[in-house]
Design a protein around this motif. Structure first.
Motif, PDB file in Angstrom:
ATOM      1  N   GLY A   1      47.751  60.974  32.862  1.00  0.00           N
ATOM      2  CA  GLY A   1      48.117  62.244  32.258  1.00  0.00           C
ATOM      3  C   GLY A   1      48.366  63.305  33.305  1.00  0.00           C
ATOM      4  O   GLY A   1      49.348  64.059  33.239  1.00  0.00           O
ATOM      5  N   SER A   2      47.504  63.360  34.304  1.00  0.00           N
ATOM      6  CA  SER A   2      47.652  64.337  35.380  1.00  0.00           C
ATOM      7  C   SER A   2      48.915  64.068  36.194  1.00  0.00           C
ATOM      8  O   SER A   2      49.593  65.010  36.645  1.00  0.00           O
ATOM      9  N   VAL A   3      49.237  62.800  36.391  1.00  0.00           N
ATOM     10  CA  VAL A   3      50.465  62.428  37.098  1.00  0.00           C
ATOM     11  C   VAL A   3      51.691  62.976  36.367  1.00  0.00           C
ATOM     12  O   VAL A   3      52.572  63.606  36.975  1.00  0.00           O
ATOM     13  N   MET A   4      51.747  62.752  35.053  1.00  0.00           N
ATOM     14  CA  MET A   4      52.916  63.201  34.289  1.00  0.00           C
ATOM     15  C   MET A   4      53.025  64.724  34.303  1.00  0.00           C
ATOM     16  O   MET A   4      54.120  65.287  34.431  1.00  0.00           O
ATOM     17  N   ALA A   5      51.902  65.405  34.177  1.00  0.00           N
ATOM     18  CA  ALA A   5      51.922  66.876  34.215  1.00  0.00           C
ATOM     19  C   ALA A   5      52.393  67.376  35.569  1.00  0.00           C
ATOM     20  O   ALA A   5      53.118  68.374  35.656  1.00  0.00           O
ATOM     21  N   SER A   6      52.007  66.686  36.640  1.00  0.00           N
ATOM     22  CA  SER A   6      52.391  67.129  37.982  1.00  0.00           C
ATOM     23  C   SER A   6      53.898  67.023  38.183  1.00  0.00           C
ATOM     24  O   SER A   6      54.503  67.845  38.884  1.00  0.00           O
ATOM     25  N   PHE A   7      54.524  66.022  37.595  1.00  0.00           N
ATOM     26  CA  PHE A   7      55.979  65.931  37.670  1.00  0.00           C
ATOM     27  C   PHE A   7      56.636  67.018  36.821  1.00  0.00           C
ATOM     28  O   PHE A   7      57.620  67.638  37.228  1.00  0.00           O
ATOM     29  N   ASN A   8      56.088  67.245  35.634  1.00  0.00           N
ATOM     30  CA  ASN A   8      56.707  68.178  34.700  1.00  0.00           C
ATOM     31  C   ASN A   8      56.871  69.575  35.292  1.00  0.00           C
ATOM     32  O   ASN A   8      57.889  70.239  35.070  1.00  0.00           O
ATOM     33  N   VAL A   9      55.883  70.044  36.050  1.00  0.00           N
ATOM     34  CA  VAL A   9      55.909  71.422  36.548  1.00  0.00           C
ATOM     35  C   VAL A   9      56.878  71.619  37.709  1.00  0.00           C
ATOM     36  O   VAL A   9      57.114  72.745  38.141  1.00  0.00           O
ATOM     37  N   GLU A  10      57.461  70.546  38.212  1.00  0.00           N
ATOM     38  CA  GLU A  10      58.343  70.654  39.366  1.00  0.00           C
ATOM     39  C   GLU A  10      59.726  71.193  39.028  1.00  0.00           C
ATOM     40  O   GLU A  10      60.502  71.524  39.934  1.00  0.00           O
ATOM     41  N   ALA A  11      60.055  71.279  37.740  1.00  0.00           N
ATOM     42  CA  ALA A  11      61.368  71.791  37.329  1.00  0.00           C
ATOM     43  C   ALA A  11      61.236  72.452  35.965  1.00  0.00           C
ATOM     44  O   ALA A  11      60.226  72.304  35.272  1.00  0.00           O
ATOM     45  N   PHE A  12      62.251  73.186  35.560  1.00  0.00           N
ATOM     46  CA  PHE A  12      62.247  73.837  34.256  1.00  0.00           C
ATOM     47  C   PHE A  12      62.474  72.817  33.148  1.00  0.00           C
ATOM     48  O   PHE A  12      63.121  71.779  33.336  1.00  0.00           O
ATOM     49  N   SER A  13      61.923  73.155  31.973  1.00  0.00           N
ATOM     50  CA  SER A  13      62.109  72.345  30.776  1.00  0.00           C
ATOM     51  C   SER A  13      61.714  70.898  31.077  1.00  0.00           C
ATOM     52  O   SER A  13      60.680  70.655  31.711  1.00  0.00           O
ATOM     53  N   LEU A  14      62.526  69.936  30.626  1.00  0.00           N
ATOM     54  CA  LEU A  14      62.222  68.524  30.864  1.00  0.00           C
ATOM     55  C   LEU A  14      63.088  67.928  31.968  1.00  0.00           C
ATOM     56  O   LEU A  14      63.241  66.711  32.066  1.00  0.00           O
ATOM     57  N   ASP A  15      63.640  68.785  32.818  1.00  0.00           N
ATOM     58  CA  ASP A  15      64.595  68.314  33.819  1.00  0.00           C
ATOM     59  C   ASP A  15      63.988  67.272  34.757  1.00  0.00           C
ATOM     60  O   ASP A  15      64.652  66.290  35.117  1.00  0.00           O
ATOM     61  N   ARG A  16      62.745  67.476  35.189  1.00  0.00           N
ATOM     62  CA  ARG A  16      62.126  66.508  36.102  1.00  0.00           C
ATOM     63  C   ARG A  16      61.822  65.194  35.395  1.00  0.00           C
ATOM     64  O   ARG A  16      62.012  64.105  35.961  1.00  0.00           O
ATOM     65  N   LEU A  17      61.350  65.274  34.155  1.00  0.00           N
ATOM     66  CA  LEU A  17      61.039  64.049  33.425  1.00  0.00           C
ATOM     67  C   LEU A  17      62.293  63.256  33.118  1.00  0.00           C
ATOM     68  O   LEU A  17      62.265  62.023  33.048  1.00  0.00           O
ATOM     69  N   ARG A  18      63.419  63.929  32.933  1.00  0.00           N
ATOM     70  CA  ARG A  18      64.682  63.234  32.678  1.00  0.00           C
ATOM     71  C   ARG A  18      65.076  62.369  33.865  1.00  0.00           C
ATOM     72  O   ARG A  18      65.655  61.296  33.699  1.00  0.00           O
ATOM     73  N   ASP A  19      64.801  62.841  35.075  1.00  0.00           N
ATOM     74  CA  ASP A  19      65.208  62.129  36.284  1.00  0.00           C
ATOM     75  C   ASP A  19      64.151  61.145  36.774  1.00  0.00           C
ATOM     76  O   ASP A  19      64.396  60.396  37.727  1.00  0.00           O
ATOM     77  N   LEU A  20      63.012  61.136  36.151  1.00  0.00           N
ATOM     78  CA  LEU A  20      61.871  60.369  36.634  1.00  0.00           C
ATOM     79  C   LEU A  20      62.002  58.889  36.273  1.00  0.00           C
ATOM     80  O   LEU A  20      62.498  58.548  35.194  1.00  0.00           O
ATOM     81  N   ASP A  21      61.562  58.009  37.169  1.00  0.00           N
ATOM     82  CA  ASP A  21      61.442  56.594  36.811  1.00  0.00           C
ATOM     83  C   ASP A  21      59.993  56.153  37.019  1.00  0.00           C
ATOM     84  O   ASP A  21      59.217  56.804  37.716  1.00  0.00           O
TER      85      ASP A  21
ATOM     86  N   GLY B   1      62.692  81.316  38.933  1.00  0.00           N
ATOM     87  CA  GLY B   1      63.974  81.506  38.277  1.00  0.00           C
ATOM     88  C   GLY B   1      63.822  81.787  36.806  1.00  0.00           C
ATOM     89  O   GLY B   1      62.727  82.085  36.312  1.00  0.00           O
ATOM     90  N   GLU B   2      64.919  81.647  36.090  1.00  0.00           N
ATOM     91  CA  GLU B   2      64.939  81.971  34.668  1.00  0.00           C
ATOM     92  C   GLU B   2      65.921  81.058  33.956  1.00  0.00           C
ATOM     93  O   GLU B   2      67.009  80.771  34.469  1.00  0.00           O
ATOM     94  N   VAL B   3      65.544  80.583  32.779  1.00  0.00           N
ATOM     95  CA  VAL B   3      66.414  79.745  31.953  1.00  0.00           C
ATOM     96  C   VAL B   3      66.361  80.254  30.521  1.00  0.00           C
ATOM     97  O   VAL B   3      65.394  80.903  30.102  1.00  0.00           O
ATOM     98  N   ALA B   4      67.406  79.959  29.763  1.00  0.00           N
ATOM     99  CA  ALA B   4      67.483  80.405  28.371  1.00  0.00           C
ATOM    100  C   ALA B   4      67.825  79.230  27.463  1.00  0.00           C
ATOM    101  O   ALA B   4      68.673  78.395  27.808  1.00  0.00           O
ATOM    102  N   ARG B   5      67.142  79.172  26.344  1.00  0.00           N
ATOM    103  CA  ARG B   5      67.398  78.196  25.287  1.00  0.00           C
ATOM    104  C   ARG B   5      67.422  76.758  25.782  1.00  0.00           C
ATOM    105  O   ARG B   5      68.313  75.973  25.444  1.00  0.00           O
ATOM    106  N   VAL B   6      66.433  76.415  26.587  1.00  0.00           N
ATOM    107  CA  VAL B   6      66.269  75.021  26.992  1.00  0.00           C
ATOM    108  C   VAL B   6      65.359  74.331  25.976  1.00  0.00           C
ATOM    109  O   VAL B   6      64.585  74.971  25.267  1.00  0.00           O
ATOM    110  N   VAL B   7      65.464  73.026  25.900  1.00  0.00           N
ATOM    111  CA  VAL B   7      64.685  72.280  24.914  1.00  0.00           C
ATOM    112  C   VAL B   7      63.215  72.238  25.345  1.00  0.00           C
ATOM    113  O   VAL B   7      62.895  71.986  26.509  1.00  0.00           O
TER     114      VAL B   7
END
Length: 305
Positions: free
Chosen positions: A263-283, A20-26
């Protein structure tokens, strides 16, 4: 648990991938690092944004242990970057880079930050990294990142940085360029001779290679069914790595290896969504579950006698 200071960029990213594509995400190196590290430790961030970075955008840092006293807000536009990834996500084309207010950024540490024990120098000009090092008082552990652009255009300043840090976190292409060696084992030994006691080489979907002393440790990347956006994965990795070290204070070989996996765990979550969307939902419970998945992924029995 001890605090971490990071200095780097906060940006608006526009990204196109096969998903997909996103614009002006943090985005921005300091953003990804801080959000990931805050799962483990208190973070103090030094960066700059323009007056277009409104309170709504600030919510990416909300509810987290991230101290923003060092975040400068100045008139003008926030750093902007646009990139497009290939089908296999292993390469990308930069469409534009507009430094905007980041072009005049000079890191000024609040007095309360100067004795922070853990320091991560994100990908900024090595001369600015040196400015930060001049402002901190006897940190316990300092790690730095860099990129091809600085290796090519600011090598003297970069060598000065390498002589003053404990660890360098870079990707495989950068390691080869900095060392002049095609073989990563030889490249690692060459770079460590420049100063860092610890070297972490990020290899994308091939995982991570770490070396200190005479030994090496290699960790795979987590096999994922869906990868949406690899932007910020390296900074997220660094956040998990440094965060775990700050949380535990364990610099043993076993502690360093665990930090690499976190570190690898956090990176693996990050790539699952655009921007920081996955990290925002992560616990953190999800983080622990995936850490155990990494352990199972790499476990094997020894030879029987």
């Amino acid at each position: 648990m001890q605090a971490i200071l990071t200095v780097g960029s906060v940006a608006f990213d526009s990204i196109k991938t096969p998903s997909g594509e996103v614009a002006r995400v943090v985005g921005g190196a300091a953003t990804y690092f801080s959000v990931a590290a805050a799962f483990f430790a208190d973070v103090r961030m030094v960066a700059v944004v323009g007056d277009d970075f409104d309170d709504g955008r600030m919510q990416v840092f909300g509810g987290r242990s991230i101290d923003l006293a060092g975040l400068q807000r100045v008139p003008g536009e926030t750093f902007r970057w646009k990139g497009e990834y290939s089908v296999d996500l292993n390469s990308r084309e930069t469409i534009y880079t507009h430094l905007n207010v980041f072009d005049q950024f000079r890191p000024v540490l609040p007095d309360a930050y100067r004795q922070t024990p853990f320091v991560f120098l994100a990908n900024i000009h090595p001369a600015l990294q040196l400015e930060v090092l001049r402002q901190v008082d006897a940190p316990r552990f300092v790690a730095a990142d860099t990129m091809n652009f600085w290796i090519e255009g600011a090598l003297d300043d970069l060598r000065a940085v390498l002589g003053r840090v404990d660890a360098l976190v870079i990707n495989d292409e950068e390691a080869r360029q900095l060392s002049g060696e095609a073989n990563l084992v030889k490249a690692a030994r060459s770079i460590r001779a420049m100063g860092p006691k610890l070297l972490v080489i990020k290899r994308g979907e091939s995982g991570v290679l770490m070396t200190r002393g005479q030994g090496f440790f290699a960790a795979p990347a987590m096999p994922l069914e869906s990868v949406a956006d690899p932007t910020g994965a390296g900074d997220t990795f660094a956040g998990g790595f440094m965060g775990h070290l700050a949380a535990t204070g364990d610099f043993s070989d076993a502690g360093m290896r665990r930090a690499i996996i976190f570190g690898s765990v956090m990176a693996s979550f990050n790539v699952e969504a655009f921007s920081l969307d996955r990290l925002r939902d992560l616990d953190y419970k999800e983080v622990e579950v995936r850490f155990r998945e990494f352990k199972r992924l790499t476990h094997f029995e020894g030879l029987s006698s």
